[in-house]
Motif scaffolding. Structure first.
Motif, mmCIF file in Angstrom:
data_model
loop_
_atom_site.group_PDB
_atom_site.id
_atom_site.type_symbol
_atom_site.label_atom_id
_atom_site.label_comp_id
_atom_site.label_asym_id
_atom_site.label_seq_id
_atom_site.Cartn_x
_atom_site.Cartn_y
_atom_site.Cartn_z
ATOM 1 N N GLU A 30 53.151 31.590 33.337
ATOM 2 C CA GLU A 30 52.215 32.669 33.609
ATOM 3 C C GLU A 30 51.095 32.219 34.548
ATOM 4 O O GLU A 30 50.805 31.039 34.671
ATOM 5 C CB GLU A 30 51.618 33.209 32.306
ATOM 6 N N SER A 31 50.483 33.202 35.205
ATOM 7 C CA SER A 31 49.262 32.970 35.967
ATOM 8 C C SER A 31 48.226 33.963 35.444
ATOM 9 O O SER A 31 48.573 34.955 34.803
ATOM 10 C CB SER A 31 49.495 33.163 37.469
ATOM 11 N N PHE A 32 46.951 33.668 35.706
ATOM 12 C CA PHE A 32 45.875 34.513 35.195
ATOM 13 C C PHE A 32 44.817 34.732 36.267
ATOM 14 O O PHE A 32 44.515 33.816 37.030
ATOM 15 C CB PHE A 32 45.177 33.849 33.995
ATOM 16 N N ILE A 33 44.251 35.918 36.280
ATOM 17 C CA ILE A 33 43.038 36.220 37.029
ATOM 18 C C ILE A 33 42.053 36.716 35.989
ATOM 19 O O ILE A 33 42.303 37.724 35.316
ATOM 20 C CB ILE A 33 43.271 37.284 38.112
ATOM 21 N N VAL A 34 40.950 35.988 35.817
ATOM 22 C CA VAL A 34 39.987 36.280 34.759
ATOM 23 C C VAL A 34 38.605 36.382 35.383
ATOM 24 O O VAL A 34 38.174 35.479 36.107
ATOM 25 C CB VAL A 34 39.980 35.154 33.696
ATOM 26 N N GLY A 35 37.916 37.477 35.125
ATOM 27 C CA GLY A 35 36.587 37.611 35.692
ATOM 28 C C GLY A 35 35.772 38.692 35.019
ATOM 29 O O GLY A 35 36.305 39.490 34.251
ATOM 30 N N ASN A 36 34.477 38.705 35.350
ATOM 31 C CA ASN A 36 33.639 39.779 34.842
ATOM 32 C C ASN A 36 33.878 41.038 35.685
ATOM 33 O O ASN A 36 34.603 41.009 36.688
ATOM 34 C CB ASN A 36 32.159 39.367 34.787
ATOM 35 N N LYS A 37 33.305 42.147 35.271
ATOM 36 C CA LYS A 37 33.557 43.424 35.933
ATOM 37 C C LYS A 37 33.168 43.363 37.407
ATOM 38 O O LYS A 37 33.904 43.855 38.273
ATOM 39 C CB LYS A 37 32.794 44.556 35.228
ATOM 40 N N LYS A 38 32.041 42.772 37.708
ATOM 41 C CA LYS A 38 31.578 42.685 39.097
ATOM 42 C C LYS A 38 32.593 41.931 39.963
ATOM 43 O O LYS A 38 32.889 42.324 41.088
ATOM 44 C CB LYS A 38 30.209 42.009 39.145
ATOM 45 N N ALA A 39 33.146 40.844 39.441
ATOM 46 C CA ALA A 39 34.131 40.057 40.193
ATOM 47 C C ALA A 39 35.439 40.827 40.364
ATOM 48 O O ALA A 39 36.027 40.831 41.448
ATOM 49 C CB ALA A 39 34.387 38.733 39.493
ATOM 50 N N LEU A 40 35.910 41.462 39.300
ATOM 51 C CA LEU A 40 37.171 42.189 39.394
ATOM 52 C C LEU A 40 37.058 43.384 40.335
ATOM 53 O O LEU A 40 38.009 43.691 41.071
ATOM 54 C CB LEU A 40 37.640 42.613 38.008
ATOM 55 N N LEU A 41 35.913 44.045 40.353
ATOM 56 C CA LEU A 41 35.708 45.139 41.309
ATOM 57 C C LEU A 41 35.696 44.610 42.749
ATOM 58 O O LEU A 41 36.247 45.239 43.655
ATOM 59 C CB LEU A 41 34.408 45.894 41.003
ATOM 60 N N GLU A 42 35.083 43.455 42.959
ATOM 61 C CA GLU A 42 35.082 42.847 44.288
ATOM 62 C C GLU A 42 36.501 42.453 44.698
ATOM 63 O O GLU A 42 36.918 42.660 45.836
ATOM 64 C CB GLU A 42 34.165 41.627 44.328
ATOM 65 N N LEU A 43 37.261 41.912 43.777
ATOM 66 C CA LEU A 43 38.647 41.544 44.061
ATOM 67 C C LEU A 43 39.463 42.792 44.414
ATOM 68 O O LEU A 43 40.262 42.783 45.363
ATOM 69 C CB LEU A 43 39.254 40.818 42.870
ATOM 70 N N ARG A 44 39.264 43.862 43.690
ATOM 71 C CA ARG A 44 39.956 45.120 43.997
ATOM 72 C C ARG A 44 39.571 45.620 45.383
ATOM 73 O O ARG A 44 40.429 46.054 46.157
ATOM 74 C CB ARG A 44 39.649 46.183 42.937
ATOM 75 N N ARG A 45 38.285 45.528 45.725
ATOM 76 C CA ARG A 45 37.824 45.927 47.055
ATOM 77 C C ARG A 45 38.505 45.081 48.124
ATOM 78 O O ARG A 45 38.967 45.588 49.144
ATOM 79 C CB ARG A 45 36.295 45.778 47.146
ATOM 80 N N MET A 46 38.608 43.782 47.868
ATOM 81 C CA MET A 46 39.254 42.881 48.828
ATOM 82 C C MET A 46 40.737 43.225 48.999
ATOM 83 O O MET A 46 41.262 43.174 50.114
ATOM 84 C CB MET A 46 39.101 41.432 48.365
ATOM 85 N N ILE A 47 41.400 43.569 47.919
ATOM 86 C CA ILE A 47 42.812 43.955 48.000
ATOM 87 C C ILE A 47 42.963 45.212 48.846
ATOM 88 O O ILE A 47 43.848 45.301 49.706
ATOM 89 C CB ILE A 47 43.419 44.129 46.593
ATOM 90 N N ASP A 48 42.091 46.191 48.632
ATOM 91 C CA ASP A 48 42.133 47.414 49.436
ATOM 92 C C ASP A 48 41.925 47.114 50.917
ATOM 93 O O ASP A 48 42.624 47.666 51.778
ATOM 94 C CB ASP A 48 41.077 48.414 48.954
ATOM 95 N N ILE A 49 40.984 46.230 51.222
ATOM 96 C CA ILE A 49 40.749 45.848 52.621
ATOM 97 C C ILE A 49 41.974 45.145 53.191
ATOM 98 O O ILE A 49 42.424 45.444 54.304
ATOM 99 C CB ILE A 49 39.496 44.955 52.744
ATOM 100 N N ALA A 50 42.542 44.208 52.452
ATOM 101 C CA ALA A 50 43.709 43.462 52.929
ATOM 102 C C ALA A 50 44.902 44.387 53.171
ATOM 103 O O ALA A 50 45.670 44.173 54.114
ATOM 104 C CB ALA A 50 44.080 42.354 51.946
ATOM 105 N N LEU A 51 45.065 45.403 52.350
ATOM 106 C CA LEU A 51 46.163 46.344 52.557
ATOM 107 C C LEU A 51 46.031 47.081 53.887
ATOM 108 O O LEU A 51 47.031 47.413 54.518
ATOM 109 C CB LEU A 51 46.229 47.350 51.406
ATOM 110 N N ASN A 52 44.804 47.302 54.337
ATOM 111 C CA ASN A 52 44.565 48.006 55.594
ATOM 112 C C ASN A 52 44.367 47.087 56.794
ATOM 113 O O ASN A 52 44.748 47.435 57.911
ATOM 114 C CB ASN A 52 43.336 48.917 55.463
ATOM 115 N N GLU A 53 43.760 45.938 56.565
ATOM 116 C CA GLU A 53 43.364 45.073 57.684
ATOM 117 C C GLU A 53 44.027 43.702 57.657
ATOM 118 O O GLU A 53 43.636 42.818 58.403
ATOM 119 C CB GLU A 53 41.843 44.914 57.681
ATOM 120 N N GLU A 54 44.986 43.481 56.796
ATOM 121 C CA GLU A 54 45.773 42.259 56.646
ATOM 122 C C GLU A 54 45.096 41.139 55.869
ATOM 123 O O GLU A 54 45.767 40.325 55.274
ATOM 124 C CB GLU A 54 46.256 41.720 57.998
#
Length: 112
Positions: free
Chosen positions: A16-40
């Motif tokens: 298994e792998s894990f991504i563990v973070g507080n809400k602020k970090a997970l929201l930032e990670l989600r934002r980064m994923i959205d950006i990467a989907l559009n801008e690579e």
């Protein structure tokens, strides 16, 4: 409040792998994923629980870069002997100096 995030790679295949973070970090990670989907790719800064900051990249691999993706080192953390000899590197492409670091997928490859 800091963006506290830990990313744990699998030790070996099928672990298994894990991504563990507080809400602020997970929201930032989600934002980064959205950006990467559009801008690579996207970059963000996070903090581990010991207070040390680090840079994180999210990279979308396009179909035309799959050969390069297959030539990067495996994410496993298990060590065999004194150095990581990439025992699980199964995508060996003759003539290249693989396995490569994932940094080869970044647009600005001058980062380390």
């Amino acid at each position: 409040m800091c963006r506290y995030l830990h990313v744990y790679a699998p030790h070996m295949p099928h672990h298994e792998s894990f991504i563990v973070g507080n809400k602020k970090a997970l929201l930032e990670l989600r934002r980064m994923i959205d950006i990467a989907l559009n801008e690579e790719e996207a970059q963000g800064d996070f903090v581990s629980s010991d207070g040390e900051g680090y840079e994180t990249f999210v990279i979308k691999v396009s179909d035309d870069k799959m050969k390069l993706f297959e030539s990067i080192e495996m994410p496993y953390t298990e060590q065999y002997g004194e150095v990581n000899n990439h025992m699980y590197f199964v995508n060996n492409i003759k003539g290249l100096k693989e396995p490569y670091s994932p940094v080869v997928l970044l647009k600005n490859k001058d980062r380390s």
